[in-house]
Design a protein around this motif. Structure first.
Motif, PDB file in Angstrom:
ATOM      1  N   LEU A   1      -0.947   0.123  -8.419  1.00 40.65           N
ATOM      2  CA  LEU A   1      -1.854  -0.690  -7.611  1.00 40.65           C
ATOM      3  C   LEU A   1      -1.341  -2.114  -7.451  1.00 40.65           C
ATOM      4  O   LEU A   1      -1.463  -2.710  -6.374  1.00 40.65           O
ATOM      5  CB  LEU A   1      -3.249  -0.701  -8.242  1.00 40.65           C
ATOM      6  CG  LEU A   1      -4.135   0.506  -7.957  1.00 40.65           C
ATOM      7  CD1 LEU A   1      -5.423   0.430  -8.776  1.00 40.65           C
ATOM      8  CD2 LEU A   1      -4.470   0.584  -6.469  1.00 40.65           C
ATOM      9  N   SER A   2      -0.772  -2.668  -8.513  1.00 37.37           N
ATOM     10  CA  SER A   2      -0.233  -4.025  -8.427  1.00 37.37           C
ATOM     11  C   SER A   2       0.897  -4.099  -7.402  1.00 37.37           C
ATOM     12  O   SER A   2       0.979  -5.047  -6.618  1.00 37.37           O
ATOM     13  CB  SER A   2       0.266  -4.482  -9.800  1.00 37.37           C
ATOM     14  OG  SER A   2      -0.789  -4.576 -10.727  1.00 37.37           O
ATOM     15  N   LEU A   3       1.769  -3.101  -7.419  1.00 32.25           N
ATOM     16  CA  LEU A   3       2.854  -3.061  -6.440  1.00 32.25           C
ATOM     17  C   LEU A   3       2.305  -2.880  -5.031  1.00 32.25           C
ATOM     18  O   LEU A   3       2.832  -3.452  -4.065  1.00 32.25           O
ATOM     19  CB  LEU A   3       3.820  -1.929  -6.778  1.00 32.25           C
ATOM     20  CG  LEU A   3       4.645  -2.114  -8.059  1.00 32.25           C
ATOM     21  CD1 LEU A   3       5.433  -0.844  -8.368  1.00 32.25           C
ATOM     22  CD2 LEU A   3       5.590  -3.306  -7.926  1.00 32.25           C
ATOM     23  N   LEU A   4       1.214  -2.118  -4.898  1.00 31.95           N
ATOM     24  CA  LEU A   4       0.591  -1.920  -3.592  1.00 31.95           C
ATOM     25  C   LEU A   4      -0.032  -3.223  -3.082  1.00 31.95           C
ATOM     26  O   LEU A   4       0.057  -3.535  -1.886  1.00 31.95           O
ATOM     27  CB  LEU A   4      -0.465  -0.821  -3.678  1.00 31.95           C
ATOM     28  CG  LEU A   4      -1.174  -0.430  -2.365  1.00 31.95           C
ATOM     29  CD1 LEU A   4      -0.148   0.034  -1.339  1.00 31.95           C
ATOM     30  CD2 LEU A   4      -2.198   0.667  -2.626  1.00 31.95           C
ATOM     31  N   VAL A   5      -0.664  -3.970  -3.988  1.00 32.79           N
ATOM     32  CA  VAL A   5      -1.225  -5.275  -3.609  1.00 32.79           C
ATOM     33  C   VAL A   5      -0.117  -6.204  -3.124  1.00 32.79           C
ATOM     34  O   VAL A   5      -0.239  -6.872  -2.093  1.00 32.79           O
ATOM     35  CB  VAL A   5      -1.983  -5.909  -4.797  1.00 32.79           C
ATOM     36  CG1 VAL A   5      -2.336  -7.366  -4.499  1.00 32.79           C
ATOM     37  CG2 VAL A   5      -3.253  -5.130  -5.096  1.00 32.79           C
ATOM     38  N   LEU A   6       0.986  -6.255  -3.879  1.00 39.11           N
ATOM     39  CA  LEU A   6       2.107  -7.099  -3.496  1.00 39.11           C
ATOM     40  C   LEU A   6       2.671  -6.677  -2.138  1.00 39.11           C
ATOM     41  O   LEU A   6       2.976  -7.534  -1.287  1.00 39.11           O
ATOM     42  CB  LEU A   6       3.203  -7.021  -4.562  1.00 39.11           C
ATOM     43  CG  LEU A   6       4.479  -7.830  -4.282  1.00 39.11           C
ATOM     44  CD1 LEU A   6       4.171  -9.317  -4.224  1.00 39.11           C
ATOM     45  CD2 LEU A   6       5.534  -7.540  -5.354  1.00 39.11           C
TER      46      LEU A   6
END
Length: 273
Positions: free
Chosen positions: A221-226
């Motif tokens: 999810l963090s990579l998706l947010v970025l």
């Protein structure tokens, strides 16, 4: 904690009063209420800083490990940004909207345990991990401001398009300024989030099994947010989307960020928050 609990309680009380005075100014354009709100907000920032430092001394580490600590720090970042907006931009309505989020975040922290869980060991409070969390909170603060600028942009765009002239519109920046502020905040937030993720990956590879780390829901999810915010910056640079569509995309990106922030239960190693 009991010795400084009164600081925390007083902070919430004064923060609530500040938000109410800002709300009064929002409805009636009351300059006296605005000055009182800003004065209380400055006191809130000072009390939060004292409480934060007292926690740092008591716990002997930078207190951004538990969910209570991260929410409190996130609220402190928003209050700090609010004071900066008031000083540099003089946009009182945006200060009001920012502090609605900050107050909600601070109230949410009331319902969380203050004492670190037993699992929080030295490896979890390492400088690498603390820097990772701190950078993430500052990036979230920048993204929060960007979201507010975009939300106000959409509101102002709709009012102007419908030819609905009100005294409130005179207190808002122009559409161009709002869009520019949102862009600047995302320009600040994306590199900070990238650095935070990089540090988190380094820490994870050092202390966690690869299969447990790489497929963790919060990492994904963090990579998706970025990726979402990076795509927003790319579209802004290419100028291929209308500004109102970019503003909507910015709101969706922030919604994804909130999902990521509160997705600790789906994580295999962030659950100690």
């Amino acid at each position: 904690m009991a010795d400084v609990r009164w600081i925390y309680d007083l902070t919430i009380f004064l923060y609530a009063a500040s938000v109410l005075f800002y709300f009064n100014d929002f409805l009636q354009s009351n300059r006296k209420a605005n000055r009182l709100a800003f004065g209380l907000l400055a006191v809130v920032w000072a009390l939060q800083s004292v409480f934060f430092v007292s926690q740092m001394v008591t716990k002997s580490y930078f207190p951004v490990v538990t969910l209570f600590e991260t929410l409190f720090f996130y609220s402190w970042v928003l209050v700090s940004l609010s004071l900066a907006i008031h000083y540099f931009f003089r946009i009182d309505l945006l200060v009001f909207f920012t502090n609605i989020i900050g107050f909600v975040v601070l109230v949410m922290s009331m319902f969380l345990p203050v004492t670190p869980m037993p699992e929080v060991s030295n490896i979890l409070t390492s400088e690498l991990l603390l820097t990772h969390v701190t950078l993430a909170m500052f990036s979230y603060g920048a993204f929060s401001l960007s979201m507010i600028f975009s939300a106000v942009y959409l509101f102002l765009h709709r009012m102007l398009k419908g030819r609905k002239w009100t005294p409130l519109l005179r207190r808002l920046p122009s559409l161009g300024q709002l869009e520019s502020y949102a862009y600047r905040m995302n320009m600040i937030g994306v590199p900070m989030l990238l650095l935070s993720i990089v540090l988190g990956i380094i820490w994870g590879r050092m202390v966690l099994p690869p299969e447990k780390f790489l497929f963790d829901a919060k990492v994904v999810l963090s990579l998706l947010v970025l990726a979402t915010y990076s795509f927003w910056l790319y579209q802004r640079y290419r100028d291929t989307l209308q500004m109102n569509k970019l503003a909507i995309l910015n709101l969706l990106a922030f919604a994804l960020l909130l999902i990521n922030f509160f997705s600790t239960n789906s994580s295999t190693f962030h659950s100690w928050w």
